[in-house]
Design an enzyme around this catalytic site. Structure first.
Site, PDB file in Angstrom:
ATOM      1  N   CYS A   3       0.848  -1.199   0.000  1.00  0.00           N
ATOM      2  CA  CYS A   3       0.000   0.000   0.000  1.00  0.00           C
ATOM      3  C   CYS A   3       0.879   1.243   0.000  1.00  0.00           C
ATOM      4  O   CYS A   3       1.699   1.438   0.904  1.00  0.00           O
ATOM      5  CB  CYS A   3      -0.912  -0.001   1.225  1.00  0.00           C
ATOM      6  SG  CYS A   3      -1.779   1.568   1.446  1.00  0.00           S
ATOM      7  N   CYS A   6       0.581   3.375   3.199  1.00  0.00           N
ATOM      8  CA  CYS A   6       1.235   2.721   4.345  1.00  0.00           C
ATOM      9  C   CYS A   6       2.740   2.941   4.259  1.00  0.00           C
ATOM     10  O   CYS A   6       3.394   3.199   5.282  1.00  0.00           O
ATOM     11  CB  CYS A   6       0.907   1.231   4.380  1.00  0.00           C
ATOM     12  SG  CYS A   6      -0.770   0.845   4.941  1.00  0.00           S
ATOM     13  N   ASP A  29      -0.345  16.643  -1.341  1.00  0.00           N
ATOM     14  CA  ASP A  29      -0.619  15.809  -2.505  1.00  0.00           C
ATOM     15  C   ASP A  29       0.461  16.041  -3.558  1.00  0.00           C
ATOM     16  O   ASP A  29       0.867  17.172  -3.815  1.00  0.00           O
ATOM     17  CB  ASP A  29      -2.005  16.151  -3.072  1.00  0.00           C
ATOM     18  CG  ASP A  29      -2.513  15.096  -4.030  1.00  0.00           C
ATOM     19  OD1 ASP A  29      -3.468  14.379  -3.671  1.00  0.00           O
ATOM     20  OD2 ASP A  29      -1.941  14.976  -5.141  1.00  0.00           O
ATOM     21  N   HIS A  45      -4.328   0.698   8.202  1.00  0.00           N
ATOM     22  CA  HIS A  45      -4.834   0.526   6.841  1.00  0.00           C
ATOM     23  C   HIS A  45      -6.345   0.316   6.867  1.00  0.00           C
ATOM     24  O   HIS A  45      -6.833  -0.707   7.351  1.00  0.00           O
ATOM     25  CB  HIS A  45      -4.152  -0.640   6.127  1.00  0.00           C
ATOM     26  CG  HIS A  45      -4.571  -0.711   4.698  1.00  0.00           C
ATOM     27  ND1 HIS A  45      -3.992   0.065   3.713  1.00  0.00           N
ATOM     28  CD2 HIS A  45      -5.572  -1.393   4.098  1.00  0.00           C
ATOM     29  CE1 HIS A  45      -4.603  -0.159   2.569  1.00  0.00           C
ATOM     30  NE2 HIS A  45      -5.567  -1.041   2.771  1.00  0.00           N
ATOM     31  N   ASN A  85     -12.803  10.077  -1.941  1.00  0.00           N
ATOM     32  CA  ASN A  85     -13.329   9.277  -3.039  1.00  0.00           C
ATOM     33  C   ASN A  85     -13.414   7.829  -2.572  1.00  0.00           C
ATOM     34  O   ASN A  85     -12.467   7.316  -1.978  1.00  0.00           O
ATOM     35  CB  ASN A  85     -12.410   9.381  -4.264  1.00  0.00           C
ATOM     36  CG  ASN A  85     -12.385  10.787  -4.829  1.00  0.00           C
ATOM     37  OD1 ASN A  85     -13.430  11.426  -4.931  1.00  0.00           O
ATOM     38  ND2 ASN A  85     -11.215  11.279  -5.186  1.00  0.00           N
ATOM     39  N   HIS A  96      -6.235   3.317   0.242  1.00  0.00           N
ATOM     40  CA  HIS A  96      -6.035   3.570   1.676  1.00  0.00           C
ATOM     41  C   HIS A  96      -6.835   4.833   1.960  1.00  0.00           C
ATOM     42  O   HIS A  96      -6.579   5.871   1.329  1.00  0.00           O
ATOM     43  CB  HIS A  96      -4.536   3.765   1.969  1.00  0.00           C
ATOM     44  CG  HIS A  96      -4.189   3.982   3.415  1.00  0.00           C
ATOM     45  ND1 HIS A  96      -3.264   3.204   4.090  1.00  0.00           N
ATOM     46  CD2 HIS A  96      -4.617   4.898   4.315  1.00  0.00           C
ATOM     47  CE1 HIS A  96      -3.138   3.624   5.335  1.00  0.00           C
ATOM     48  NE2 HIS A  96      -3.951   4.666   5.503  1.00  0.00           N
ATOM     49  N   HIS A  98      -8.368   8.192   2.567  1.00  0.00           N
ATOM     50  CA  HIS A  98      -7.718   9.504   2.670  1.00  0.00           C
ATOM     51  C   HIS A  98      -8.750  10.587   2.423  1.00  0.00           C
ATOM     52  O   HIS A  98      -9.692  10.418   1.649  1.00  0.00           O
ATOM     53  CB  HIS A  98      -6.541   9.637   1.701  1.00  0.00           C
ATOM     54  CG  HIS A  98      -6.856   9.283   0.285  1.00  0.00           C
ATOM     55  ND1 HIS A  98      -6.947   7.984  -0.158  1.00  0.00           N
ATOM     56  CD2 HIS A  98      -7.110  10.072  -0.792  1.00  0.00           C
ATOM     57  CE1 HIS A  98      -7.240   7.985  -1.451  1.00  0.00           C
ATOM     58  NE2 HIS A  98      -7.360   9.236  -1.857  1.00  0.00           N
ATOM     59  N   HIS A 100      -9.028  14.560   1.274  1.00  0.00           N
ATOM     60  CA  HIS A 100      -8.358  15.677   0.632  1.00  0.00           C
ATOM     61  C   HIS A 100      -8.843  16.974   1.282  1.00  0.00           C
ATOM     62  O   HIS A 100     -10.051  17.171   1.445  1.00  0.00           O
ATOM     63  CB  HIS A 100      -8.733  15.776  -0.849  1.00  0.00           C
ATOM     64  CG  HIS A 100      -8.420  14.570  -1.681  1.00  0.00           C
ATOM     65  ND1 HIS A 100      -7.406  14.551  -2.611  1.00  0.00           N
ATOM     66  CD2 HIS A 100      -9.001  13.348  -1.761  1.00  0.00           C
ATOM     67  CE1 HIS A 100      -7.381  13.373  -3.217  1.00  0.00           C
ATOM     68  NE2 HIS A 100      -8.342  12.622  -2.728  1.00  0.00           N
TER      69      HIS A 100
END
Ligand code: DGP
Length: 112
Positions: A3, A6, A29, A45, A85, A96, A98, A100
């Site tokens: 990942c 990770c 990003d 995770h 998303n 994983h 996340h 934004h």
């Protein structure tokens, strides 16, 4: 399990770190879509929103506690957007969880 996020959390892949504690890792990003574009990830995770449950939701709560602090430190007083998303239809590219943070400019109204 292989990942990307990770590996970033472990420091095996470099990132531009914004914040870290025992629950949360935040970094810039690599492909910013706004002047400020930060990703917040849980330090365990969790694949996506689909995998949030009563055992791991503390990580999500900790992320959301940090968002306003990071927004302030990034001078996002004019506003910002928080996006996650989930799955193929939403174009989730890294599996994983996340969130934004996007800001630093007037964002377009359309989200979908
Ligand atoms: P999403 O499409 O919601 O799965 O967003 C994944 C984001 O991760 C995307 O905006 C680009 C970012 N990203 C992908 N690889 C890397 C990387 O190696 N480093 C950093 N900092 N960001 C990455």
């Amino acid at each position: 399990m292989n990942c990307l996020f990770c590996e970033i959390i472990k420091g095996n892949i470099p990132s531009s770190k914004v914040y870290e504690d025992e629950y949360v890792y935040a970094f810039r990003d690599i492909n910013p879509q706004a002047p400020v574009h930060i990703l917040l990830v849980p330090k365990v995770h969790i694949s996506s929103v689909d995998e949030i449950n009563a055992e791991n939701s503390v990580y999500v709560a900790k992320i959301f506690e940090k968002i306003p602090e990071i927004a302030k430190s990034e001078n996002l007083g004019g506003g910002y957007r928080v996006i996650t998303n989930c799955g193929a239809d939403a174009c989730q590219s890294v599996k994983h969880l996340h969130f934004h943070i996007l800001g630093g400019t007037q964002l377009i109204e359309k989200m979908g």
